[in-house]
Design a protein around this motif. Sequence first.
Motif, PDB file in Angstrom:
ATOM      1  N   LEU A 108       0.826  -1.213   0.000  1.00 53.64           N
ATOM      2  CA  LEU A 108       0.000   0.000   0.000  1.00 53.64           C
ATOM      3  C   LEU A 108       0.862   1.265   0.000  1.00 53.64           C
ATOM      4  CD1 LEU A 108      -2.871  -1.107   2.390  1.00 53.64           C
ATOM      5  CD2 LEU A 108      -3.030  -0.655  -0.062  1.00 53.64           C
ATOM      6  N   TRP A 109       1.972   1.247   0.725  1.00 49.74           N
ATOM      7  CA  TRP A 109       2.850   2.417   0.731  1.00 49.74           C
ATOM      8  C   TRP A 109       3.526   2.580  -0.634  1.00 49.74           C
ATOM      9  CZ3 TRP A 109       3.505   6.844   2.829  1.00 49.74           C
ATOM     10  CH2 TRP A 109       4.676   7.566   2.596  1.00 49.74           C
ATOM     11  N   LEU A 110       4.055   1.492  -1.175  1.00 46.76           N
ATOM     12  CA  LEU A 110       4.782   1.563  -2.438  1.00 46.76           C
ATOM     13  C   LEU A 110       3.861   1.931  -3.604  1.00 46.76           C
ATOM     14  CD1 LEU A 110       7.440   1.094  -4.002  1.00 46.76           C
ATOM     15  CD2 LEU A 110       6.768  -1.292  -4.211  1.00 46.76           C
ATOM     16  N   CYS A 111       2.723   1.276  -3.710  1.00 41.04           N
ATOM     17  CA  CYS A 111       1.872   1.441  -4.894  1.00 41.04           C
ATOM     18  C   CYS A 111       0.832   2.555  -4.774  1.00 41.04           C
ATOM     19  CB  CYS A 111       1.154   0.129  -5.203  1.00 41.04           C
ATOM     20  SG  CYS A 111       2.302  -1.204  -5.590  1.00 41.04           S
ATOM     21  N   ALA A 112       0.349   2.813  -3.580  1.00 41.30           N
ATOM     22  CA  ALA A 112      -0.699   3.825  -3.427  1.00 41.30           C
ATOM     23  C   ALA A 112      -0.237   5.057  -2.650  1.00 41.30           C
ATOM     24  CB  ALA A 112      -1.914   3.214  -2.728  1.00 41.30           C
ATOM     25  N   GLY A 113       0.911   4.967  -1.989  1.00 37.19           N
ATOM     26  CA  GLY A 113       1.424   6.121  -1.249  1.00 37.19           C
ATOM     27  C   GLY A 113       0.637   6.452   0.001  1.00 37.19           C
ATOM     28  N   VAL A 114       0.004   5.427   0.603  1.00 41.52           N
ATOM     29  CA  VAL A 114      -0.790   5.657   1.814  1.00 41.52           C
ATOM     30  C   VAL A 114      -0.236   4.847   2.978  1.00 41.52           C
ATOM     31  CG1 VAL A 114      -2.902   6.196   0.543  1.00 41.52           C
ATOM     32  CG2 VAL A 114      -2.475   3.847   1.230  1.00 41.52           C
ATOM     33  N   HIS A 115      -0.423   5.374   4.180  1.00 40.70           N
ATOM     34  CA  HIS A 115      -0.072   4.635   5.392  1.00 40.70           C
ATOM     35  C   HIS A 115      -1.189   3.635   5.671  1.00 40.70           C
ATOM     36  CE1 HIS A 115       3.274   7.209   6.483  1.00 40.70           C
ATOM     37  NE2 HIS A 115       2.518   8.276   6.271  1.00 40.70           N
ATOM     38  N   ALA A 116      -0.842   2.551   6.322  1.00 44.63           N
ATOM     39  CA  ALA A 116      -1.857   1.540   6.618  1.00 44.63           C
ATOM     40  C   ALA A 116      -1.483   0.761   7.868  1.00 44.63           C
ATOM     41  CB  ALA A 116      -1.995   0.580   5.432  1.00 44.63           C
ATOM     42  N   ARG A 117      -2.490   0.176   8.447  1.00 42.71           N
ATOM     43  CA  ARG A 117      -2.271  -0.824   9.494  1.00 42.71           C
ATOM     44  C   ARG A 117      -3.344  -1.880   9.320  1.00 42.71           C
ATOM     45  NH1 ARG A 117      -3.882   1.154  15.594  1.00 42.71           N
ATOM     46  NH2 ARG A 117      -6.081   1.308  15.161  1.00 42.71           N
ATOM     47  N   VAL A 118      -3.001  -3.090   9.716  1.00 46.12           N
ATOM     48  CA  VAL A 118      -3.891  -4.232   9.514  1.00 46.12           C
ATOM     49  C   VAL A 118      -4.288  -4.774  10.879  1.00 46.12           C
ATOM     50  CG1 VAL A 118      -4.122  -6.515   8.474  1.00 46.12           C
ATOM     51  CG2 VAL A 118      -2.728  -4.762   7.341  1.00 46.12           C
TER      52      VAL A 118
END
Length: 186
Positions: A108-118
């Motif tokens: 998600l960081w590499l392809c969409a440029g967004v922070h995430a948590r699962v």
Amino acid sequence: MSRRAIPDLPSRYPLGGLLPAMYAADDFAQRLTSGLDAVLAPILSTLDNVAHYFDPRVAPEDFTSWLATWVAADLDPRWPPALRRAVLLRAVELHRWRGTARGLVDVLWLCAGVHARVLDGPGATWSTRPGNALPGAATARAVVQVWPGRSQVDQQQVVTLVNSVCPVHLGCSVEVLPGPPQQERG
């Protein structure tokens, strides 16, 4: 770019200069070998630079798609060339973490440029004694929380990426947050 024929590409190894002295001054032999030089120049140029064809950072754009098939990298043709090259460069690392929370966050960081948590369940435990209690109830659904990073959240792109890497046995849902979750701030 085509590697088949490049007009006026000089040969680094002209055949006419390699002929024995008896043919070196012959006009017909020089014209014949110059025609062969024109045919062989792109091939020799490719061979001279073959190592660069396998480096995603500098490989010809049309070659990166073929390289992606070697490492099973899913490159979206709509992505800009720089992103396609970055995903290809990190393909092996992304495969190592595929199906894990860390892998999803990285994609998600590499392809969409967004922070995430699962948020995906109770976790794992180990013990030296058999029969210990498990860490919690199993879950059939993971929640992926995303918030803006280097770019704004494109929910459709995030959902597509999550669905492409989410394990088959696990349902995934996406929550878009305006910023980092409270416990992440600090």
